[in-house]
Enzyme design. Sequence first.
Site, short mmCIF file in Angstrom:
data_model
loop_
_atom_site.label_atom_id
_atom_site.label_comp_id
_atom_site.label_asym_id
_atom_site.label_seq_id
_atom_site.Cartn_x
_atom_site.Cartn_y
_atom_site.Cartn_z
N LYS A 1 5.03 37.74 2.27
CA LYS A 1 5.91 38.14 3.26
C LYS A 1 5.18 38.97 3.78
O LYS A 1 4.71 40.35 3.44
CB LYS A 1 7.64 38.05 3.14
N GLU B 1 5.15 49.65 -5.35
CA GLU B 1 3.79 51.08 -5.08
C GLU B 1 4.57 51.58 -3.80
O GLU B 1 4.66 50.72 -3.06
CB GLU B 1 2.90 50.27 -4.60
N CYS C 1 -1.08 55.10 2.07
CA CYS C 1 -0.02 56.05 1.08
C CYS C 1 -0.15 56.86 -0.04
O CYS C 1 0.70 57.80 -0.04
CB CYS C 1 1.02 55.07 0.16
N GLU D 1 6.66 62.00 3.07
CA GLU D 1 5.53 61.43 3.76
C GLU D 1 5.50 60.83 5.24
O GLU D 1 6.28 60.12 5.29
CB GLU D 1 5.56 59.87 2.90
#
Length: 370
Positions: free
Chosen positions: A61, A137, A171, A268
Amino acid sequence: MQVQLIKFMEKALKMSRELQGYTLREPIGVAGHIIPWNFPSSMFFMMSAPALAAGCTMIVKPAEQTPLSALFYADLANKAGVPAGVLNVITGYGPTAGAAIASHMDVDKVCFTGSTEVGRKIMQAAATSNLKQVSLELGGKSPLLIFDDADVDKAADLALLGILYNKGEICVASSRVFVQEGIYDEFVKKLKEKAKDWVVGDPFDPRSRQGPQVDKQQFDKILSYIEHGKREGATLLTGGKPIGKTGYFIEPTVFTDVKEDMMIATDEIFGPVMSLMKFETIEEAIKKANNTKYGLAAGIVTKNLDVANTVSRSIRAGTIWINCYFGFDRDCSYGGYKMSGFGRHLGLEALHKFLQVKSVVTPIYNSPWL
């Protein structure tokens, strides 16, 4: 056409009794891959290739922002002769299509790359369905530690690359930069000069080094964090504003006088925003680097091998780069510690996560165990 299940003979076992034993590694079954929008091509292959090599079938997906590349690659796989039903792509939104994969009783493993918030939901769905295995992750707030013996010019280049690569939408971005006090002032001056020369614009223009953010939602989120940084008392060294009246372009942004508990230093941001901080000793640098809920990556810039070894073994992160950044290789696995998740991409570890271990034991002839 059916796919033949692959069975890997792992090793014969040295048994303590009159038994013969060995282990097999077998395909885990159906793998569900939920991939992010920031690297739609790379993540498609990093997730699907080891699953395919292990003998698994899969459902991929893609993110709703970037579905076309996955559909194109699925079509190429079909043309290349990958049997129907082996590599399947389903488009849609996370709360519907993604949630269906995570909770489906016939999916044996789900792999997700994205935010820590959604990663928790993936784990919950796996736990309340068939206890499928999970690989995550997740987010990062990666530190880059620059020591006094570093080449300041090269260190400034690495720091900018670490936060501005892919517009900061990565990331492992080095969003927290710690510089030892002996070169701090010189580094700040050099960094400001280089940031002002960084070309932001049309990504199809070869002169551009930074394109637009992915969409308005991300654009607005980044700008809101920049305003948070100002309100919390950080000093805006350079950048901090949108560029132009069309598109989602943001200036390379660097804050100094950042305290570790500020939102720009803890959250983040996923954009071109750097928090610059100072340290005195190696011990302090290690403590500051580990002062985060994340543990995805880190960078070290030093000419001292002892410092590099000590710091790289002390930082709780899945990937440590020394005198470089973004040094990925197919044989070098990467993934997270702490709230950056678990499981690994690339390397043998990526293959093994799609394999189940089975022990096979049989008695030796005339054994009392017969």
